[in-house]
Enzyme design. Structure first.
Site, PDB file in Angstrom:
ATOM      1  N   SER A  79      38.688  31.884  32.215  1.00 12.16           N
ATOM      2  CA  SER A  79      38.864  33.208  32.806  1.00 12.16           C
ATOM      3  C   SER A  79      39.273  33.010  34.251  1.00 12.16           C
ATOM      4  CB  SER A  79      37.563  34.010  32.743  1.00 12.16           C
ATOM      5  OG  SER A  79      37.203  34.237  31.418  1.00 12.16           O
TER       6      SER A  79
ATOM      7  N   MET B 164      34.647  31.564  37.706  1.00  7.94           N
ATOM      8  CA  MET B 164      35.437  31.268  36.518  1.00  7.94           C
ATOM      9  C   MET B 164      34.509  30.842  35.375  1.00  7.94           C
ATOM     10  SD  MET B 164      38.474  28.421  36.264  1.00  7.94           S
ATOM     11  CE  MET B 164      39.345  29.132  37.644  1.00  7.94           C
ATOM     12  N   CYS B 165      34.822  31.279  34.165  1.00 15.19           N
ATOM     13  CA  CYS B 165      34.039  30.839  33.008  1.00 15.19           C
ATOM     14  C   CYS B 165      34.974  30.292  31.939  1.00 15.19           C
ATOM     15  CB  CYS B 165      33.168  31.968  32.461  1.00 15.19           C
ATOM     16  SG  CYS B 165      34.040  33.260  31.585  1.00 15.19           S
ATOM     17  N   THR B 166      34.381  29.640  30.963  1.00 19.11           N
ATOM     18  CA  THR B 166      35.119  29.073  29.842  1.00 19.11           C
ATOM     19  C   THR B 166      34.902  29.961  28.629  1.00 19.11           C
ATOM     20  OG1 THR B 166      34.707  26.879  30.724  1.00 19.11           O
ATOM     21  CG2 THR B 166      35.423  26.998  28.448  1.00 19.11           C
TER      22      THR B 166
END
Length: 185
Positions: free
Chosen positions: A40, A59-61
């Site tokens: 993201s 930020m994420c996965t």
């Protein structure tokens, strides 16, 4: 009427209906190519939770996989303090390829999710209309296969978010973090 003419009129009507609400769908959507790992990169929203948590977001996965019945299993891993939190969602396909629905029992919300545009190998732009008993909100996500995207893709995300009525204060390019992606491997 000739069947070909009926088909053309039907496609024109479908296009007009999609354009009517201002949220397009990826043409010739190929769900199998959307699966896999994404980061993201950008998040835009006019929801209250976003305004309250924006300064904490990173930020994420997200891993997207297809289910046997053609829906999407979406697993996102978020950094939260020194831990990583996982959220699983089941996006139910609709009659329109690239459009999904999701109901959140936790928040009592219904989500109309649309893959707006993607080239599958680099980025995906996803728009969501969220409806709750207290009102509705808009969310736009920019996914990337890597932790960085070109300035042109970031600008497209910002431009599309503005087209959805979101202000610059409601648009965020997420700061990178290595924690969740390292622990997830």
């Amino acid at each position: 009427m000739h069947p070909t003419l009926l088909g053309v009129l039907g496609l024109a009507l479908l296009g007009a209906l999609q354009a009517q609400d201002g949220v397009p769908l990826q043409s010739d959507f190929q769900q199998d190519k959307l699966t896999g790992r994404w980061y993201s990169i950008g998040l835009a929203s006019n929801s209250n939770w976003f305004k309250e948590k924006k300064h904490l977001m990173k930020m994420c996965t997200t891993v997207i996989s297809s289910t046997a019945d053609g829906n999407l299993e979406v697993t996102s891993t978020y950094p939260k303090g020194d831990q990583c939190e996982k959220r699983n969602s089941l996006y139910t396909k609709t009659e329109q390829p690239g459009r999904f629905s999701y109901s959140s029992p936790r928040w009592g919300s219904k989500h109309d999710i649309r893959v707006v545009e993607t080239n599958y190998e680099e980025y995906a732009l996803v728009a969501t209309k969220i409806s709750k008993s207290t009102g509705s909100s808009t969310m736009v996500l920019l996914y990337s296969r890597t932790k960085e995207l070109s300035p042109e893709r970031l600008e497209r995300f910002t431009q599309f978010s503005r087209e959805q009525g979101l202000t610059d204060e409601e648009i965020l390019i997420l700061p990178q973090t290595g924690e969740s992606s390292r622990r997830e491997r």
